[in-house]
Enzyme design. Structure first.
Site, short mmCIF file in Angstrom:
data_model
loop_
_atom_site.label_atom_id
_atom_site.label_comp_id
_atom_site.label_asym_id
_atom_site.label_seq_id
_atom_site.Cartn_x
_atom_site.Cartn_y
_atom_site.Cartn_z
N SER A 85 3.94 1.31 8.11
CA SER A 85 3.61 2.64 7.58
C SER A 85 2.88 3.45 8.64
CB SER A 85 2.74 2.50 6.34
OG SER A 85 3.32 1.56 5.47
N GLY B 241 4.73 -10.25 4.05
CA GLY B 241 5.51 -10.19 5.30
C GLY B 241 4.79 -10.92 6.42
N GLU C 11 11.84 -0.25 5.11
CA GLU C 11 12.80 -1.34 4.98
C GLU C 11 12.12 -2.72 4.99
OE1 GLU C 11 15.87 -1.14 3.99
OE2 GLU C 11 16.18 -3.29 4.28
N MET D 40 0.84 -1.20 0.00
CA MET D 40 0.00 0.00 0.00
C MET D 40 0.88 1.25 0.00
SD MET D 40 -3.42 -0.91 2.07
CE MET D 40 -2.81 -0.61 3.69
N HIS E 234 9.27 -3.48 3.48
CA HIS E 234 8.91 -3.71 2.08
C HIS E 234 10.16 -4.02 1.25
CE1 HIS E 234 5.63 -0.78 3.34
NE2 HIS E 234 4.92 -1.81 2.94
P1 AMP Z 1 1.46 -2.91 3.47
O1 AMP Z 1 2.06 -1.90 2.54
O2 AMP Z 1 1.40 -2.48 4.90
O3 AMP Z 1 0.18 -3.50 2.96
O4 AMP Z 1 2.51 -4.11 3.49
C1 AMP Z 1 2.91 -4.74 2.29
C2 AMP Z 1 3.62 -6.01 2.65
O5 AMP Z 1 4.75 -5.71 3.46
C3 AMP Z 1 2.73 -6.97 3.47
O6 AMP Z 1 2.93 -8.27 3.00
C4 AMP Z 1 3.25 -6.78 4.87
O7 AMP Z 1 3.09 -7.93 5.67
C5 AMP Z 1 4.72 -6.50 4.62
N1 AMP Z 1 5.32 -5.80 5.75
C6 AMP Z 1 4.88 -4.67 6.35
N2 AMP Z 1 5.67 -4.34 7.40
C7 AMP Z 1 6.63 -5.29 7.47
C8 AMP Z 1 7.75 -5.51 8.33
N3 AMP Z 1 8.04 -4.70 9.33
N4 AMP Z 1 8.52 -6.59 8.10
C9 AMP Z 1 8.22 -7.44 7.08
N5 AMP Z 1 7.20 -7.28 6.22
C10 AMP Z 1 6.41 -6.23 6.42
#
Ligand code: AMP
Length: 293
Positions: free
Chosen positions: A186, A147, A35, A30, A37
């Site tokens: 985020s 993640g 780091e 999103m 991502h």
């Molecule tokens: P988001 O942009 O929050 O939807 O996250 C995109 C992807 O990044 C998802 O698969 C999350 O699980 C992963 N993600 C977000 N934060 C972390 C983190 N701190 N460590 C590892 N993966 C993460």
């Protein structure tokens, strides 16, 4: 790096990559990239010959009282980071491209999608599963990378892929943390200085549970109360849930045994809701419990 705004163009780029026999990896996000991502992108780059990332703040996964309009948007910076990471194309559609007028079809992963995050955020996983299925259909990747920070989301998406016979393999990457233990998110951008200091309590609480595990405490209620005690000491923290669950079903367990389990946390720090978890498994060699924060 190509920036793609339409479904038809994204389909065409992915079709071309398949025709050239590339191994295609998809990293859905999103945006507001950090780091966490980037570590996922590096893994995708190492395992695939074409990596597509998406940035889409998916309106259907936000509840009416959630932060859709306030969700951090840093598109220019994100695009620069993706380009530097070696991503081949960025799919960044507008909401009306993904949900044109008349859109009415949704994916529900029953059971798994109704507990923990699903209970606290009704409709959230329906929105996640729907948009991820659409991304899978548009890109048709061989591998998709997520993640473990969103452990329940990853489990639900794997269930969906299995149930709907999708030709995609999900890869789940470790949690990336700040030096003081706070899992990158985020939403950390919403924390003021005092809240940012307070937010380390999620990690401290999970660490306390790990110390208990090291002392052979396997009883879920004991582990939960240890976690709650640590969280209760932080005045800015308000617990949503602390659950000890089977890593497959996300059903609560009474004891940590041979099957993989999670301790899952959702905690408000001020108005910001943060989640974190520890994965507990038994070592294939010794049978001893090992945990990954
Ligand atoms: P988001 O942009 O929050 O939807 O996250 C995109 C992807 O990044 C998802 O698969 C999350 O699980 C992963 N993600 C977000 N934060 C972390 C983190 N701190 N460590 C590892 N993966 C993460």
């Amino acid at each position: 790096m190509e920036i793609i705004r339409t479904v038809s163009w994204m389909k065409e780029a992915a079709r071309q990559a398949r025709a050239e026999n590339h191994i295609i990896g998809l990293v859905p996000t999103m945006g507001a990239l950090h780091e966490g991502h980037l570590s996922i992108l590096r893994r995708a780059k190492a395992e695939c010959s074409r990596v597509f990332a998406s940035i889409f703040v998916n309106p259907t996964q936000f509840g009416p009282n959630e932060d859709l309009s306030k969700y951090p948007r840093t598109f220019e910076r994100d695009a620069a980071k993706l380009e530097e990471a070696g991503v081949h194309a960025l799919f960044a559609p507008e909401p009306k491209e993904m949900y044109p007028a008349g859109f009415t079809t949704y994916v529900n992963v029953e059971g798994l999608g109704e507990r923990q995050e699903g209970r606290s955020r009704p409709g959230h996983f329906r929105g996640v599963a729907t948009v991820v299925l659409k991304l899978f259909e548009i890109v048709q990747p061989h591998f998709a990378f997520f993640g473990r920070k969103d452990a329940q989301q990853a489990r639900i998406l794997r269930r969906m892929a299995q149930d709907l016979n999708l030709d995609v393999e999900l890869k789940i990457c470790p949690i990336v943390r700040e030096a003081d233990g706070l899992a990158l998110s985020s939403r950390n951008a919403f924390l003021n200085a005092a809240e940012r200091r307070a937010a380390t309590v999620l990690h401290s609480a999970l660490q306390a549970a790990c110390r208990e595990l090291a002392a052979d405490v396997h009883d879920a209620l004991t582990l939960q109360s240890t976690v709650r005690e640590v969280l209760a000491k932080e005045a800015l923290a308000r617990v949503d849930y602390v659950d000890v669950v089977d890593a497959d079903s996300f059903e609560p367990v009474a004891r940590i045994g041979a099957r993989p389990a999670y301790i899952l946390l959702a905690v408000f720090i001020g108005k910001t809701r943060l989640i974190d978890n520890v994965l507990i498994e038994s070592s294939p060699d010794s049978g001893d419990l090992i945990w990954s924060l």
